[in-house]
Design a protein around this motif. Sequence first.
Motif, PDB file in Angstrom:
ATOM      1  N   THR A 176     -56.569 -20.470 112.613  1.00 47.16           N
ATOM      2  CA  THR A 176     -55.238 -19.899 112.680  1.00 47.16           C
ATOM      3  C   THR A 176     -55.109 -19.119 113.983  1.00 47.16           C
ATOM      4  O   THR A 176     -56.054 -19.049 114.773  1.00 47.16           O
ATOM      5  CB  THR A 176     -54.932 -19.009 111.456  1.00 47.16           C
ATOM      6  OG1 THR A 176     -53.544 -18.668 111.469  1.00 47.16           O
ATOM      7  CG2 THR A 176     -55.771 -17.740 111.448  1.00 47.16           C
ATOM      8  N   GLU A 177     -53.922 -18.573 114.219  1.00 46.53           N
ATOM      9  CA  GLU A 177     -53.659 -17.778 115.419  1.00 46.53           C
ATOM     10  C   GLU A 177     -52.813 -16.576 115.052  1.00 46.53           C
ATOM     11  O   GLU A 177     -51.999 -16.635 114.125  1.00 46.53           O
ATOM     12  CB  GLU A 177     -52.921 -18.617 116.478  1.00 46.53           C
ATOM     13  CG  GLU A 177     -53.700 -19.818 116.992  1.00 46.53           C
ATOM     14  CD  GLU A 177     -54.961 -19.457 117.740  1.00 46.53           C
ATOM     15  OE1 GLU A 177     -55.077 -18.301 118.202  1.00 46.53           O
ATOM     16  OE2 GLU A 177     -55.842 -20.332 117.862  1.00 46.53           O
ATOM     17  N   TRP A 178     -53.021 -15.483 115.776  1.00 50.60           N
ATOM     18  CA  TRP A 178     -52.130 -14.348 115.641  1.00 50.60           C
ATOM     19  C   TRP A 178     -50.737 -14.727 116.164  1.00 50.60           C
ATOM     20  O   TRP A 178     -50.583 -15.714 116.893  1.00 50.60           O
ATOM     21  CB  TRP A 178     -52.615 -13.150 116.470  1.00 50.60           C
ATOM     22  CG  TRP A 178     -54.018 -12.710 116.256  1.00 50.60           C
ATOM     23  CD1 TRP A 178     -55.014 -12.669 117.185  1.00 50.60           C
ATOM     24  CD2 TRP A 178     -54.601 -12.210 115.044  1.00 50.60           C
ATOM     25  NE1 TRP A 178     -56.170 -12.186 116.637  1.00 50.60           N
ATOM     26  CE2 TRP A 178     -55.945 -11.891 115.320  1.00 50.60           C
ATOM     27  CE3 TRP A 178     -54.107 -12.003 113.765  1.00 50.60           C
ATOM     28  CZ2 TRP A 178     -56.803 -11.386 114.351  1.00 50.60           C
ATOM     29  CZ3 TRP A 178     -54.959 -11.502 112.797  1.00 50.60           C
ATOM     30  CH2 TRP A 178     -56.272 -11.201 113.094  1.00 50.60           C
ATOM     31  N   ALA A 179     -49.759 -13.917 115.833  1.00 47.93           N
ATOM     32  CA  ALA A 179     -48.469 -13.961 116.517  1.00 47.93           C
ATOM     33  C   ALA A 179     -48.620 -13.037 117.722  1.00 47.93           C
ATOM     34  O   ALA A 179     -48.336 -11.848 117.647  1.00 47.93           O
ATOM     35  CB  ALA A 179     -47.352 -13.490 115.596  1.00 47.93           C
TER      36      ALA A 179
ATOM     37  N   HIS B 275     -50.455  -9.802 113.100  1.00 46.99           N
ATOM     38  CA  HIS B 275     -50.416 -10.663 111.938  1.00 46.99           C
ATOM     39  C   HIS B 275     -48.996 -11.170 111.734  1.00 46.99           C
ATOM     40  O   HIS B 275     -48.033 -10.522 112.123  1.00 46.99           O
ATOM     41  CB  HIS B 275     -50.842  -9.894 110.685  1.00 46.99           C
ATOM     42  CG  HIS B 275     -52.238  -9.380 110.754  1.00 46.99           C
ATOM     43  ND1 HIS B 275     -53.037  -9.267 109.646  1.00 46.99           N
ATOM     44  CD2 HIS B 275     -52.996  -8.947 111.776  1.00 46.99           C
ATOM     45  CE1 HIS B 275     -54.210  -8.782 109.973  1.00 46.99           C
ATOM     46  NE2 HIS B 275     -54.208  -8.571 111.273  1.00 46.99           N
ATOM     47  N   TRP B 276     -48.865 -12.324 111.096  1.00 44.42           N
ATOM     48  CA  TRP B 276     -47.543 -12.817 110.744  1.00 44.42           C
ATOM     49  C   TRP B 276     -47.353 -12.730 109.227  1.00 44.42           C
ATOM     50  O   TRP B 276     -48.325 -12.633 108.477  1.00 44.42           O
ATOM     51  CB  TRP B 276     -47.312 -14.244 111.241  1.00 44.42           C
ATOM     52  CG  TRP B 276     -48.489 -15.160 111.220  1.00 44.42           C
ATOM     53  CD1 TRP B 276     -49.395 -15.361 112.219  1.00 44.42           C
ATOM     54  CD2 TRP B 276     -48.893 -16.033 110.153  1.00 44.42           C
ATOM     55  NE1 TRP B 276     -50.332 -16.298 111.846  1.00 44.42           N
ATOM     56  CE2 TRP B 276     -50.048 -16.724 110.592  1.00 44.42           C
ATOM     57  CE3 TRP B 276     -48.390 -16.297 108.875  1.00 44.42           C
ATOM     58  CZ2 TRP B 276     -50.704 -17.668 109.793  1.00 44.42           C
ATOM     59  CZ3 TRP B 276     -49.036 -17.232 108.085  1.00 44.42           C
ATOM     60  CH2 TRP B 276     -50.172 -17.903 108.542  1.00 44.42           C
ATOM     61  N   PRO B 277     -46.109 -12.729 108.740  1.00 43.66           N
ATOM     62  CA  PRO B 277     -45.855 -12.545 107.309  1.00 43.66           C
ATOM     63  C   PRO B 277     -46.607 -13.567 106.458  1.00 43.66           C
ATOM     64  O   PRO B 277     -46.527 -14.773 106.706  1.00 43.66           O
ATOM     65  CB  PRO B 277     -44.344 -12.729 107.181  1.00 43.66           C
ATOM     66  CG  PRO B 277     -43.812 -12.351 108.529  1.00 43.66           C
ATOM     67  CD  PRO B 277     -44.852 -12.811 109.506  1.00 43.66           C
ATOM     68  N   GLY B 278     -47.344 -13.066 105.480  1.00 35.76           N
ATOM     69  CA  GLY B 278     -48.119 -13.932 104.600  1.00 35.76           C
ATOM     70  C   GLY B 278     -49.529 -14.190 105.076  1.00 35.76           C
ATOM     71  O   GLY B 278     -50.355 -14.722 104.326  1.00 35.76           O
ATOM     72  N   MET B 279     -49.832 -13.839 106.320  1.00 36.95           N
ATOM     73  CA  MET B 279     -51.148 -14.153 106.872  1.00 36.95           C
ATOM     74  C   MET B 279     -52.266 -13.424 106.129  1.00 36.95           C
ATOM     75  O   MET B 279     -53.296 -14.023 105.796  1.00 36.95           O
ATOM     76  CB  MET B 279     -51.180 -13.785 108.360  1.00 36.95           C
ATOM     77  CG  MET B 279     -52.482 -14.129 109.057  1.00 36.95           C
ATOM     78  SD  MET B 279     -52.401 -13.717 110.835  1.00 36.95           S
ATOM     79  CE  MET B 279     -53.980 -14.347 111.394  1.00 36.95           C
ATOM     80  N   ASP B 280     -52.088 -12.145 105.845  1.00 33.61           N
ATOM     81  CA  ASP B 280     -53.138 -11.378 105.190  1.00 33.61           C
ATOM     82  C   ASP B 280     -53.440 -11.926 103.798  1.00 33.61           C
ATOM     83  O   ASP B 280     -54.608 -12.049 103.403  1.00 33.61           O
ATOM     84  CB  ASP B 280     -52.749  -9.902 105.106  1.00 33.61           C
ATOM     85  CG  ASP B 280     -52.734  -9.227 106.465  1.00 33.61           C
ATOM     86  OD1 ASP B 280     -53.324  -9.783 107.405  1.00 33.61           O
ATOM     87  OD2 ASP B 280     -52.119  -8.158 106.593  1.00 33.61           O
TER      88      ASP B 280
ATOM     89  N   PRO C   5     -47.969  -6.383 126.792  1.00 29.87           N
ATOM     90  CA  PRO C   5     -49.369  -6.489 127.211  1.00 29.87           C
ATOM     91  C   PRO C   5     -50.108  -7.683 126.611  1.00 29.87           C
ATOM     92  O   PRO C   5     -51.091  -8.151 127.192  1.00 29.87           O
ATOM     93  CB  PRO C   5     -49.986  -5.167 126.734  1.00 29.87           C
ATOM     94  CG  PRO C   5     -48.835  -4.233 126.606  1.00 29.87           C
ATOM     95  CD  PRO C   5     -47.670  -5.065 126.194  1.00 29.87           C
ATOM     96  N   ALA C   6     -49.669  -8.172 125.455  1.00 32.27           N
ATOM     97  CA  ALA C   6     -50.323  -9.313 124.820  1.00 32.27           C
ATOM     98  C   ALA C   6     -49.673 -10.642 125.197  1.00 32.27           C
ATOM     99  O   ALA C   6     -50.034 -11.684 124.644  1.00 32.27           O
ATOM    100  CB  ALA C   6     -50.318  -9.144 123.304  1.00 32.27           C
ATOM    101  N   ASP C   7     -48.730 -10.625 126.118  1.00 30.30           N
ATOM    102  CA  ASP C   7     -48.043 -11.840 126.549  1.00 30.30           C
ATOM    103  C   ASP C   7     -48.040 -11.851 128.071  1.00 30.30           C
ATOM    104  O   ASP C   7     -47.220 -11.192 128.704  1.00 30.30           O
ATOM    105  CB  ASP C   7     -46.620 -11.866 126.003  1.00 30.30           C
ATOM    106  CG  ASP C   7     -45.897 -13.171 126.324  1.00 30.30           C
ATOM    107  OD1 ASP C   7     -46.568 -14.133 126.755  1.00 30.30           O
ATOM    108  OD2 ASP C   7     -44.664 -13.226 126.150  1.00 30.30           O
ATOM    109  N   ILE C   8     -48.978 -12.596 128.652  1.00 27.51           N
ATOM    110  CA  ILE C   8     -49.173 -12.557 130.096  1.00 27.51           C
ATOM    111  C   ILE C   8     -49.037 -13.950 130.706  1.00 27.51           C
ATOM    112  O   ILE C   8     -49.051 -14.957 130.011  1.00 27.51           O
ATOM    113  CB  ILE C   8     -50.561 -11.961 130.457  1.00 27.51           C
ATOM    114  CG1 ILE C   8     -51.685 -12.817 129.846  1.00 27.51           C
ATOM    115  CG2 ILE C   8     -50.652 -10.510 129.999  1.00 27.51           C
ATOM    116  CD1 ILE C   8     -53.079 -12.358 130.253  1.00 27.51           C
ATOM    117  N   VAL C   9     -48.904 -13.966 132.017  1.00 32.66           N
ATOM    118  CA  VAL C   9     -48.840 -15.212 132.771  1.00 32.66           C
ATOM    119  C   VAL C   9     -49.709 -15.059 134.010  1.00 32.66           C
ATOM    120  O   VAL C   9     -49.818 -13.973 134.575  1.00 32.66           O
ATOM    121  CB  VAL C   9     -47.384 -15.563 133.156  1.00 32.66           C
ATOM    122  CG1 VAL C   9     -46.768 -14.497 134.057  1.00 32.66           C
ATOM    123  CG2 VAL C   9     -47.300 -16.936 133.807  1.00 32.66           C
ATOM    124  N   THR C  10     -50.357 -16.146 134.406  1.00 26.90           N
ATOM    125  CA  THR C  10     -51.175 -16.144 135.618  1.00 26.90           C
ATOM    126  C   THR C  10     -50.587 -17.099 136.647  1.00 26.90           C
ATOM    127  O   THR C  10     -49.708 -17.911 136.341  1.00 26.90           O
ATOM    128  CB  THR C  10     -52.621 -16.584 135.322  1.00 26.90           C
ATOM    129  OG1 THR C  10     -52.636 -18.001 135.032  1.00 26.90           O
ATOM    130  CG2 THR C  10     -53.212 -15.807 134.151  1.00 26.90           C
TER     131      THR C  10
END
Length: 264
Positions: free
Chosen positions: A160-163, A167-172, A40-45
């Motif tokens: 920054t950006e989410w993965a 979150h990605w490792p170390g992001m927090d 659901p978080a990876d879409i294409v139009t």
Amino acid sequence: MADVDLDRALEVATELAAWASEAIRRPRDPAAEVREKDGPADIVTATDEEVETHVREVLGRAFPGHGIVGEEYGTTEGSADAPHWVIDPVDGTTNYAHGLGWCSFSLGLAAPDGTPLLGVVADPWRGETFTAVQGGGAYLNGTRTHAAGHTTLTGHVFLTEWAAHAHWPGMDALLAELADRHCTVRVMGSTALSLAQVAAGRATAAAIGGFHAVDGLPALLIAREAGAVALPELPDHNQPLLLVAPGAAEEAADLWHRSGAAAG
């Protein structure tokens, strides 16, 4: 590698960025197909597919021996020892699909070993196009641009950006360190456009948890040509990347490693 006419390549890439920006700005049919790819978080139009198809056709005619790697249609092999293009037709598709005006068109040319030779990132909503050729400096709408002159992260912007949605490792840990320094963090939704803001001097630093050439390589080159420090200088696929203004590089690198973000 065979000789590459980078002036001609930049001319074609800039023309494609202008065409893509116009295509992205066009009113979008709400009924146009939006599909999930990996979730659901990876879409294409339909616009992603239309833009990449057109760009591939133009590049195929202009540079028939070059390879092409695209976000939507994968890899087209080029001639032996030829450079390859990397395309993200709409970087920030989720923003685009939801009517949020922060996405970009990203196009770059890389040597066979992945070394960036040329980068173009276009912001359709602000009428801005970032460009760079290896060794030639970075430009914003044809005017030379530089990383910020700040000597600290404190009080400045870190992008920054989410993965995707996570979150990605170390992001927090990194975000906590930045908060302690009163550094304002923004998660905007387009890797290419966020990284390019370091080149414009608007963000003192930007980081992503997983580097992908299709949306990261052009902006990486642009930021480096604008004087930004990249850690690492050229990441492997899915490796974390930090871009930072040179005066704040020592401080940012310390946080980057101490938080564990550099290890991914």
